[in-house]
Every structure is written in structure tokens, then in C-alpha cells.
Design a protein around this motif. Structure first.
Motif, short mmCIF file in Angstrom:
data_model
loop_
_atom_site.label_atom_id
_atom_site.label_comp_id
_atom_site.label_asym_id
_atom_site.label_seq_id
_atom_site.Cartn_x
_atom_site.Cartn_y
_atom_site.Cartn_z
N HIS A 1 -3.99 3.14 -0.15
CA HIS A 1 -3.31 4.42 -0.34
C HIS A 1 -1.95 4.22 -1.03
CE1 HIS A 1 -2.32 8.57 0.53
NE2 HIS A 1 -1.25 8.22 1.24
N ILE A 2 -1.18 3.25 -0.53
CA ILE A 2 0.16 3.00 -1.07
C ILE A 2 0.09 2.43 -2.49
CG2 ILE A 2 2.17 1.45 -0.75
CD1 ILE A 2 2.22 3.95 0.99
N LYS A 3 -0.88 1.54 -2.71
CA LYS A 3 -1.06 0.98 -4.06
C LYS A 3 -1.28 2.10 -5.06
CE LYS A 3 -3.03 -3.60 -3.70
NZ LYS A 3 -4.27 -4.34 -3.56
N GLU A 4 -2.12 3.07 -4.69
CA GLU A 4 -2.40 4.20 -5.59
C GLU A 4 -1.13 5.00 -5.87
OE1 GLU A 4 -7.01 4.74 -4.20
OE2 GLU A 4 -5.58 6.33 -3.68
N ILE A 5 -0.37 5.29 -4.82
CA ILE A 5 0.83 6.12 -4.97
C ILE A 5 1.89 5.42 -5.81
CG2 ILE A 5 2.79 7.17 -3.73
CD1 ILE A 5 0.96 7.72 -1.42
N LEU A 6 2.10 4.12 -5.57
CA LEU A 6 3.25 3.44 -6.20
C LEU A 6 2.88 2.58 -7.41
CD1 LEU A 6 5.22 2.40 -2.97
CD2 LEU A 6 5.56 4.41 -4.40
N SER A 7 1.65 2.65 -7.86
CA SER A 7 1.22 1.75 -8.94
C SER A 7 2.00 1.96 -10.24
CB SER A 7 -0.27 1.90 -9.20
OG SER A 7 -0.51 3.22 -9.63
N LYS A 8 2.47 3.19 -10.50
CA LYS A 8 3.14 3.45 -11.78
C LYS A 8 4.66 3.42 -11.69
CE LYS A 8 -0.52 5.68 -14.32
NZ LYS A 8 -1.54 5.93 -13.28
N ASP A 9 5.21 3.07 -10.54
CA ASP A 9 6.66 3.10 -10.37
C ASP A 9 7.35 2.04 -11.24
OD1 ASP A 9 9.09 3.86 -8.38
OD2 ASP A 9 9.14 1.74 -8.89
N ALA A 10 8.49 2.44 -11.85
CA ALA A 10 9.26 1.49 -12.66
C ALA A 10 10.71 1.52 -12.21
CB ALA A 10 9.13 1.85 -14.13
N SER A 11 10.95 1.77 -10.93
CA SER A 11 12.32 1.90 -10.43
C SER A 11 12.64 0.83 -9.39
CB SER A 11 12.51 3.26 -9.78
OG SER A 11 11.85 3.26 -8.52
N GLY A 12 11.75 -0.19 -9.28
CA GLY A 12 11.96 -1.21 -8.25
C GLY A 12 11.35 -0.81 -6.92
N HIS A 13 10.67 0.34 -6.88
CA HIS A 13 10.00 0.76 -5.65
C HIS A 13 8.48 0.75 -5.87
CE1 HIS A 13 14.06 2.22 -4.99
NE2 HIS A 13 13.79 2.27 -3.71
N ASP A 14 8.04 -0.27 -6.59
CA ASP A 14 6.63 -0.38 -6.94
C ASP A 14 5.84 -1.07 -5.82
OD1 ASP A 14 6.64 -3.56 -8.37
OD2 ASP A 14 8.45 -2.50 -7.78
N TRP A 15 4.54 -1.19 -6.01
CA TRP A 15 3.68 -1.83 -5.01
C TRP A 15 4.16 -3.24 -4.65
CZ3 TRP A 15 0.80 -2.42 -1.06
CH2 TRP A 15 0.09 -3.61 -0.87
N TRP A 16 4.66 -4.00 -5.62
CA TRP A 16 5.07 -5.38 -5.33
C TRP A 16 6.29 -5.44 -4.42
CZ3 TRP A 16 1.41 -8.66 -5.80
CH2 TRP A 16 0.44 -8.47 -6.77
N HIS A 17 7.13 -4.39 -4.44
CA HIS A 17 8.23 -4.31 -3.46
C HIS A 17 7.63 -4.20 -2.05
CE1 HIS A 17 11.65 -2.94 -1.13
NE2 HIS A 17 11.13 -1.73 -0.97
N ILE A 18 6.64 -3.31 -1.92
CA ILE A 18 5.98 -3.11 -0.62
C ILE A 18 5.29 -4.40 -0.17
CG2 ILE A 18 4.24 -1.72 0.61
CD1 ILE A 18 6.73 -0.16 -0.57
N PHE A 19 4.62 -5.06 -1.08
CA PHE A 19 3.91 -6.31 -0.82
C PHE A 19 4.90 -7.38 -0.28
CE2 PHE A 19 2.51 -10.44 -2.56
CZ PHE A 19 1.17 -10.49 -2.15
N ARG A 20 6.07 -7.50 -0.94
CA ARG A 20 7.06 -8.49 -0.50
C ARG A 20 7.66 -8.11 0.85
NH1 ARG A 20 8.65 -7.77 -5.99
NH2 ARG A 20 10.35 -6.43 -5.27
N VAL A 21 7.94 -6.83 1.04
CA VAL A 21 8.55 -6.39 2.31
C VAL A 21 7.56 -6.64 3.46
CG1 VAL A 21 9.40 -4.39 3.62
CG2 VAL A 21 10.12 -4.72 1.25
N ARG A 22 6.29 -6.33 3.23
CA ARG A 22 5.29 -6.56 4.28
C ARG A 22 5.23 -8.05 4.64
NH1 ARG A 22 -0.64 -6.20 4.03
NH2 ARG A 22 -0.46 -6.78 1.85
N ASN A 23 5.16 -8.92 3.61
CA ASN A 23 5.04 -10.35 3.88
C ASN A 23 6.30 -10.90 4.54
OD1 ASN A 23 2.54 -10.22 2.82
ND2 ASN A 23 3.04 -11.20 0.87
N MET A 24 7.46 -10.45 4.09
CA MET A 24 8.72 -10.90 4.69
C MET A 24 8.83 -10.42 6.14
SD MET A 24 11.52 -12.55 4.46
CE MET A 24 11.88 -12.91 2.74
N ALA A 25 8.41 -9.19 6.40
CA ALA A 25 8.47 -8.66 7.77
C ALA A 25 7.56 -9.48 8.69
CB ALA A 25 8.07 -7.19 7.78
#
Ligand code: ADP
Ligand code: NI
Length: 214
Positions: free
Chosen positions: A10-34
Motif C-alpha cells: 500500500h505504501i509503495k503504491e502511494i509513495l512511489s512517485k515522490d521526489a521530495s525525500g519522502h519516497d518509498w526508500w525513506h520508509i524502507f530505511r526507517v523500517r530497517n533502522m527501527a
């Protein structure tokens, strides 16, 4: 397991086109770091992972400053997935509390899980990746990179912080350099030290290049 997988999708779909630093890879890193911080600090893994995945589902920064849109969207998604009510409450509380709200505004987290996800989100705001995200955000919002005539502001309310649209370099003083002392967990603090120093060095280099030939 399916709940986590569905949330990720769901999140990948919503954030896939973001170009403001709030893209899916931000979420991916935050999840792994958490989840990395959880290994030493403890806390409920499911709540941590869901909150990390959903924390930027709809950010006020892109929705006319509306602080409720993220918590509301996360609640309806989790309800639709038939997630346990207690878990929804814990996850949504984290999403409500997580954001930085101004240099002079305290943002305490009510749970250990929240402290861990906030640390992971803030660690992604500093260091080399933090610098890249910040300039990506500034460009995306059409802001000036640097203007020596416009000083940084120490915001004393969330409302004032929200209105801010100064040059990107100011964001280092208004938020990024303040994060090191606001990390909640000892594990997060250790990681923050190195990333903080990297930003200090970066700024020194930025100003020395700026001054050259002036
Ligand atoms: P938070 O919820 O604490 O705001 P986010 O995960 O939404 O954290 O990401 C915030 C990031 O967005 C900042 O660390 C920065 O990279 C970028 N950002 C936010 N506001 C600004 C700004 N005014 N200027 C430049 N970058 C910004
Ligand atoms: Ni985030």
C-alpha cells in the motif's frame, strides 16, 4: 505477516512517485533502522514495523498543513485490514506524535515503540542521506538553496514552523543540527553522533566554497 506485506504494498503504491525525500526508500530505511534499534532497545516489533511503514502515509507538509490526514488515513487502512484495535491505537498514536514541530517545541513520544520509530525517522534526516533529502525537499518545494540575507528562525510553535519557507540551508539550523540531542534511545544516539559531525563538516565546506572569490 500478510498485514505487514499488505502495508508495504500500500505504501509503495502511494509513495512511489515522490521526489521530495519522502519516497518509498525513506520508509524502507526507517523500517530497517527501527528494527535494528529494537534489537537492543526492545519493544513490540509488530507495532514498530507498522508505525515505521505508515508514518509518512500522508504528511501535513504535502496536505496544506493538515496534521490529521496521516493518522486518519492510517486508521482507515488498518481497519480495512482488520487489524487488532489495540495495535491500531498504538500505531496511530506514534504517527500523531512523530513529527518535528519547531526548534522550541518538545515532541515527547508516549511509548518505547514510538521513541524507536522517531529515532529511526530522525536518523534518516541527518548525515549524508539527510543532506540529500533536505536539498531534494527544497528543490521540490521551489525554495532557494542558500541566501545569506535570510536568517534561520527558531520556531516556538508548530503553526510558525509549518508556515516557514526559507532557504534550504536554514533547515539545518531550524531542525537537523538539533536532532542529535533529541534522540530518545542510547542505540540511536550512537549512530547520530557520526551523522551529526558529517553535517557540521559539510556546512563548513559549503561556506568556505561560498566565500571563495567573494
Ligand atoms: P518529520 O515528520 O520530523 O518532519 P519526515 O520524515 O517527514 O520527518 O521528513 C522530514 C524531512 O523533510 C527533513 O528532514 C528534510 O529532509 C525535509 N524537510 C522538511 N522541511 C524542510 C524544509 N523546510 N527545508 C528543507 N527540507 C525540509
Ligand atoms: Ni519520515
Amino acid at each position: 505477516m500478510t498485514l505487514i506485506k499488505n502495508t508495504e504494498k500500500h505504501i509503495k503504491e502511494i509513495l512511489s512517485k515522490d521526489a521530495s525525500g519522502h519516497d518509498w526508500w525513506h520508509i524502507f530505511r526507517v523500517r530497517n533502522m527501527a528494527l535494528l534499534i529494537q534489537k537492543t532497545e526492545g519493544g513490540d516489533k509488530k507495532i514498530i514495523e507498522l508505525a515505521a511503514l505508515l508514518h509518512d502515509i500522508a504528511d501535513w507538509k504535502f496536505h496544506d498543513g493538515d496534521e490529521n490526514i496521516g493518522p486518519d488515513k492510517a486508521t482507515s487502512f488498518l481497519k480495512q485490514e482488520e487489524c487488532d484495535k489495540q495495535i491500531i491505537a498504538s500505531v496511530v498514536e506514534i504517527i500523531k506524535e512523530i513529527s518535528f514541530k519547531g526548534a522550541k517545541v518538545c515532541t515527547p513520544m508516549s511509548s518505547l515503540e514510538g521513541q524507536i520509530v522517531q529515532d529511526a525517522d530522525r536518523l534518516d534526516a541527518i548525515g549524508a542521506i539527510g543532506i540529500a533529502r533536505t536539498f531534494a525537499f527544497g528543490g521540490n518545494k521551489g525554495r532557494e538553496m542558500y541566501n545569506p540575507n535570510i536568517k534561520a528562525e527558531m520556531h516556538d510553535s508548530f503553526a510558525a514552523y509549518k508556515k516557514n519557507n526559507g532557504p534550504t540551508i536554514n533547515h539545518f539550523y531550524e531542525k537537523l543540527l538539533l536532532l542529535k540531542d533529541r534522540i530518545n534511545t542510547p542505540t540511536g544516539r550512537k549512530i547520530a553522533e557520526k551523522r551529526h559531525q558529517y553535517m557540521e563538516d559539510y556546512l563548513q565546506e559549503f561556506y568556505s566554497e561560498w566565500e571563495m572569490g567573494l
